[in-house]
Design a protein around this motif. Sequence first.
Motif, PDB file in Angstrom:
ATOM      1  N   LEU A  11       0.818  -1.209   0.000  1.00 39.17           N
ATOM      2  CA  LEU A  11       0.000   0.000   0.000  1.00 39.17           C
ATOM      3  C   LEU A  11       0.859   1.269   0.000  1.00 39.17           C
ATOM      4  O   LEU A  11       0.513   2.256  -0.649  1.00 39.17           O
ATOM      5  CB  LEU A  11      -0.950  -0.002   1.193  1.00 39.17           C
ATOM      6  CG  LEU A  11      -2.129  -0.948   1.062  1.00 39.17           C
ATOM      7  CD1 LEU A  11      -2.878  -1.051   2.382  1.00 39.17           C
ATOM      8  CD2 LEU A  11      -3.067  -0.496  -0.048  1.00 39.17           C
ATOM      9  N   ILE A  12       1.969   1.245   0.703  1.00 43.57           N
ATOM     10  CA  ILE A  12       2.867   2.408   0.699  1.00 43.57           C
ATOM     11  C   ILE A  12       3.446   2.619  -0.694  1.00 43.57           C
ATOM     12  O   ILE A  12       3.478   3.738  -1.209  1.00 43.57           O
ATOM     13  CB  ILE A  12       3.977   2.244   1.755  1.00 43.57           C
ATOM     14  CG1 ILE A  12       3.361   2.368   3.155  1.00 43.57           C
ATOM     15  CG2 ILE A  12       5.084   3.269   1.554  1.00 43.57           C
ATOM     16  CD1 ILE A  12       4.295   2.013   4.280  1.00 43.57           C
ATOM     17  N   GLN A  13       3.896   1.548  -1.336  1.00 43.91           N
ATOM     18  CA  GLN A  13       4.436   1.656  -2.689  1.00 43.91           C
ATOM     19  C   GLN A  13       3.359   2.096  -3.681  1.00 43.91           C
ATOM     20  O   GLN A  13       3.635   2.887  -4.589  1.00 43.91           O
ATOM     21  CB  GLN A  13       5.048   0.334  -3.122  1.00 43.91           C
ATOM     22  CG  GLN A  13       6.319  -0.004  -2.374  1.00 43.91           C
ATOM     23  CD  GLN A  13       6.853  -1.381  -2.707  1.00 43.91           C
ATOM     24  OE1 GLN A  13       6.220  -2.165  -3.416  1.00 43.91           O
ATOM     25  NE2 GLN A  13       8.033  -1.694  -2.188  1.00 43.91           N
ATOM     26  N   ALA A  14       2.146   1.617  -3.501  1.00 44.22           N
ATOM     27  CA  ALA A  14       1.047   2.025  -4.380  1.00 44.22           C
ATOM     28  C   ALA A  14       0.815   3.522  -4.261  1.00 44.22           C
ATOM     29  O   ALA A  14       0.633   4.218  -5.273  1.00 44.22           O
ATOM     30  CB  ALA A  14      -0.222   1.257  -4.032  1.00 44.22           C
ATOM     31  N   GLY A  15       0.804   4.028  -3.044  1.00 45.86           N
ATOM     32  CA  GLY A  15       0.622   5.468  -2.839  1.00 45.86           C
ATOM     33  C   GLY A  15       1.726   6.286  -3.487  1.00 45.86           C
ATOM     34  O   GLY A  15       1.478   7.343  -4.080  1.00 45.86           O
ATOM     35  N   GLU A  16       2.958   5.796  -3.402  1.00 47.02           N
ATOM     36  CA  GLU A  16       4.093   6.496  -4.023  1.00 47.02           C
ATOM     37  C   GLU A  16       3.963   6.501  -5.546  1.00 47.02           C
ATOM     38  O   GLU A  16       4.240   7.505  -6.189  1.00 47.02           O
ATOM     39  CB  GLU A  16       5.399   5.827  -3.610  1.00 47.02           C
ATOM     40  CG  GLU A  16       5.740   6.035  -2.146  1.00 47.02           C
ATOM     41  CD  GLU A  16       6.911   5.197  -1.677  1.00 47.02           C
ATOM     42  OE1 GLU A  16       7.395   4.325  -2.431  1.00 47.02           O
ATOM     43  OE2 GLU A  16       7.346   5.407  -0.529  1.00 47.02           O
ATOM     44  N   ARG A  17       3.541   5.377  -6.111  1.00 49.63           N
ATOM     45  CA  ARG A  17       3.384   5.302  -7.565  1.00 49.63           C
ATOM     46  C   ARG A  17       2.244   6.202  -8.043  1.00 49.63           C
ATOM     47  O   ARG A  17       2.370   6.876  -9.066  1.00 49.63           O
ATOM     48  CB  ARG A  17       3.148   3.851  -8.000  1.00 49.63           C
ATOM     49  CG  ARG A  17       4.381   2.979  -7.856  1.00 49.63           C
ATOM     50  CD  ARG A  17       4.224   1.640  -8.554  1.00 49.63           C
ATOM     51  NE  ARG A  17       3.036   0.917  -8.124  1.00 49.63           N
ATOM     52  CZ  ARG A  17       3.009   0.010  -7.155  1.00 49.63           C
ATOM     53  NH1 ARG A  17       4.106  -0.277  -6.498  1.00 49.63           N
ATOM     54  NH2 ARG A  17       1.890  -0.609  -6.846  1.00 49.63           N
TER      55      ARG A  17
ATOM     56  N   ASP B  29       2.142   9.973 -10.477  1.00 44.02           N
ATOM     57  CA  ASP B  29       1.282   9.991 -11.665  1.00 44.02           C
ATOM     58  C   ASP B  29       1.351   8.724 -12.499  1.00 44.02           C
ATOM     59  O   ASP B  29       1.148   8.766 -13.717  1.00 44.02           O
ATOM     60  CB  ASP B  29       1.574  11.208 -12.543  1.00 44.02           C
ATOM     61  CG  ASP B  29       1.189  12.506 -11.861  1.00 44.02           C
ATOM     62  OD1 ASP B  29       0.203  12.494 -11.092  1.00 44.02           O
ATOM     63  OD2 ASP B  29       1.867  13.526 -12.087  1.00 44.02           O
ATOM     64  N   GLU B  30       1.615   7.586 -11.869  1.00 49.45           N
ATOM     65  CA  GLU B  30       1.572   6.322 -12.592  1.00 49.45           C
ATOM     66  C   GLU B  30       0.115   5.997 -12.921  1.00 49.45           C
ATOM     67  O   GLU B  30      -0.780   6.205 -12.111  1.00 49.45           O
ATOM     68  CB  GLU B  30       2.163   5.201 -11.743  1.00 49.45           C
ATOM     69  CG  GLU B  30       2.264   3.882 -12.482  1.00 49.45           C
ATOM     70  CD  GLU B  30       3.011   2.838 -11.697  1.00 49.45           C
ATOM     71  OE1 GLU B  30       2.439   1.767 -11.463  1.00 49.45           O
ATOM     72  OE2 GLU B  30       4.169   3.105 -11.314  1.00 49.45           O
ATOM     73  N   MET B  31      -0.116   5.496 -14.100  1.00 49.86           N
ATOM     74  CA  MET B  31      -1.473   5.185 -14.556  1.00 49.86           C
ATOM     75  C   MET B  31      -2.017   3.963 -13.824  1.00 49.86           C
ATOM     76  O   MET B  31      -1.338   2.960 -13.688  1.00 49.86           O
ATOM     77  CB  MET B  31      -1.466   4.928 -16.066  1.00 49.86           C
ATOM     78  CG  MET B  31      -2.807   4.672 -16.642  1.00 49.86           C
ATOM     79  SD  MET B  31      -3.771   6.159 -16.524  1.00 49.86           S
ATOM     80  CE  MET B  31      -5.236   5.662 -17.354  1.00 49.86           C
ATOM     81  N   VAL B  32      -3.240   4.076 -13.350  1.00 49.61           N
ATOM     82  CA  VAL B  32      -3.917   2.973 -12.674  1.00 49.61           C
ATOM     83  C   VAL B  32      -5.267   2.802 -13.349  1.00 49.61           C
ATOM     84  O   VAL B  32      -5.987   3.769 -13.573  1.00 49.61           O
ATOM     85  CB  VAL B  32      -4.130   3.276 -11.176  1.00 49.61           C
ATOM     86  CG1 VAL B  32      -4.832   2.135 -10.498  1.00 49.61           C
ATOM     87  CG2 VAL B  32      -2.809   3.583 -10.501  1.00 49.61           C
ATOM     88  N   SER B  33      -5.621   1.562 -13.667  1.00 48.92           N
ATOM     89  CA  SER B  33      -6.914   1.320 -14.304  1.00 48.92           C
ATOM     90  C   SER B  33      -7.454  -0.030 -13.862  1.00 48.92           C
ATOM     91  O   SER B  33      -6.746  -0.829 -13.272  1.00 48.92           O
ATOM     92  CB  SER B  33      -6.775   1.348 -15.826  1.00 48.92           C
ATOM     93  OG  SER B  33      -5.926   0.310 -16.259  1.00 48.92           O
ATOM     94  N   GLY B  34      -8.706  -0.249 -14.135  1.00 48.63           N
ATOM     95  CA  GLY B  34      -9.324  -1.524 -13.804  1.00 48.63           C
ATOM     96  C   GLY B  34     -10.602  -1.330 -13.027  1.00 48.63           C
ATOM     97  O   GLY B  34     -10.987  -0.219 -12.660  1.00 48.63           O
TER      98      GLY B  34
ATOM     99  N   THR C 231      -8.197   4.649  -3.008  1.00 47.46           N
ATOM    100  CA  THR C 231      -8.624   5.009  -1.659  1.00 47.46           C
ATOM    101  C   THR C 231      -7.753   4.333  -0.611  1.00 47.46           C
ATOM    102  O   THR C 231      -7.302   4.978   0.339  1.00 47.46           O
ATOM    103  CB  THR C 231     -10.107   4.628  -1.444  1.00 47.46           C
ATOM    104  OG1 THR C 231     -10.904   5.336  -2.398  1.00 47.46           O
ATOM    105  CG2 THR C 231     -10.568   4.971  -0.046  1.00 47.46           C
ATOM    106  N   ALA C 232      -7.518   3.049  -0.774  1.00 48.81           N
ATOM    107  CA  ALA C 232      -6.690   2.311   0.186  1.00 48.81           C
ATOM    108  C   ALA C 232      -5.267   2.863   0.222  1.00 48.81           C
ATOM    109  O   ALA C 232      -4.695   3.046   1.299  1.00 48.81           O
ATOM    110  CB  ALA C 232      -6.667   0.827  -0.165  1.00 48.81           C
ATOM    111  N   ALA C 233      -4.716   3.155  -0.938  1.00 47.98           N
ATOM    112  CA  ALA C 233      -3.353   3.679  -1.007  1.00 47.98           C
ATOM    113  C   ALA C 233      -3.263   5.071  -0.383  1.00 47.98           C
ATOM    114  O   ALA C 233      -2.256   5.412   0.250  1.00 47.98           O
ATOM    115  CB  ALA C 233      -2.873   3.721  -2.451  1.00 47.98           C
ATOM    116  N   ALA C 234      -4.308   5.871  -0.519  1.00 51.78           N
ATOM    117  CA  ALA C 234      -4.307   7.221   0.030  1.00 51.78           C
ATOM    118  C   ALA C 234      -4.537   7.217   1.547  1.00 51.78           C
ATOM    119  O   ALA C 234      -3.933   8.006   2.273  1.00 51.78           O
ATOM    120  CB  ALA C 234      -5.376   8.060  -0.653  1.00 51.78           C
ATOM    121  N   GLU C 235      -5.406   6.342   2.029  1.00 46.14           N
ATOM    122  CA  GLU C 235      -5.760   6.323   3.446  1.00 46.14           C
ATOM    123  C   GLU C 235      -4.740   5.609   4.325  1.00 46.14           C
ATOM    124  O   GLU C 235      -4.586   5.948   5.496  1.00 46.14           O
ATOM    125  CB  GLU C 235      -7.120   5.659   3.655  1.00 46.14           C
ATOM    126  CG  GLU C 235      -8.274   6.489   3.184  1.00 46.14           C
ATOM    127  CD  GLU C 235      -9.610   5.807   3.422  1.00 46.14           C
ATOM    128  OE1 GLU C 235      -9.630   4.671   3.957  1.00 46.14           O
ATOM    129  OE2 GLU C 235     -10.626   6.410   3.073  1.00 46.14           O
TER     130      GLU C 235
END
Length: 58
Positions: A17-23, A27-32, A40-44
Motif C-alpha cells: 500500500l505504501i508503494q502504491a501510494g508512491e506510484r 502519476d503512474e497510470m492505474v486502471s481496472g 482510496t486504500a493507497a491514500a488512506e
Amino acid sequence: MLEVLDQEKGLVQAETLIQAGERIAADEMVSGAAVDCYRTAAAEFPDRFVGTCLGKRE
C-alpha cells in the motif's frame, strides 16, 4: 508459526500500500474495475496506520 506468517502477511500488505501510494503520487497510470478502491486504500493507509503499534490481541 502461524503468528509469524500473519505478521509477515501484514508487513507485505503495508509495504504494498505504501508503494502504491508512491506510484500514484508519481502519476503512474492505474486502471481496472477496482481502481477507486485501490486509490482510496493507497491514500488512506499512511494517514491511518503508519507508525501504529498493535498489541498481541490486535
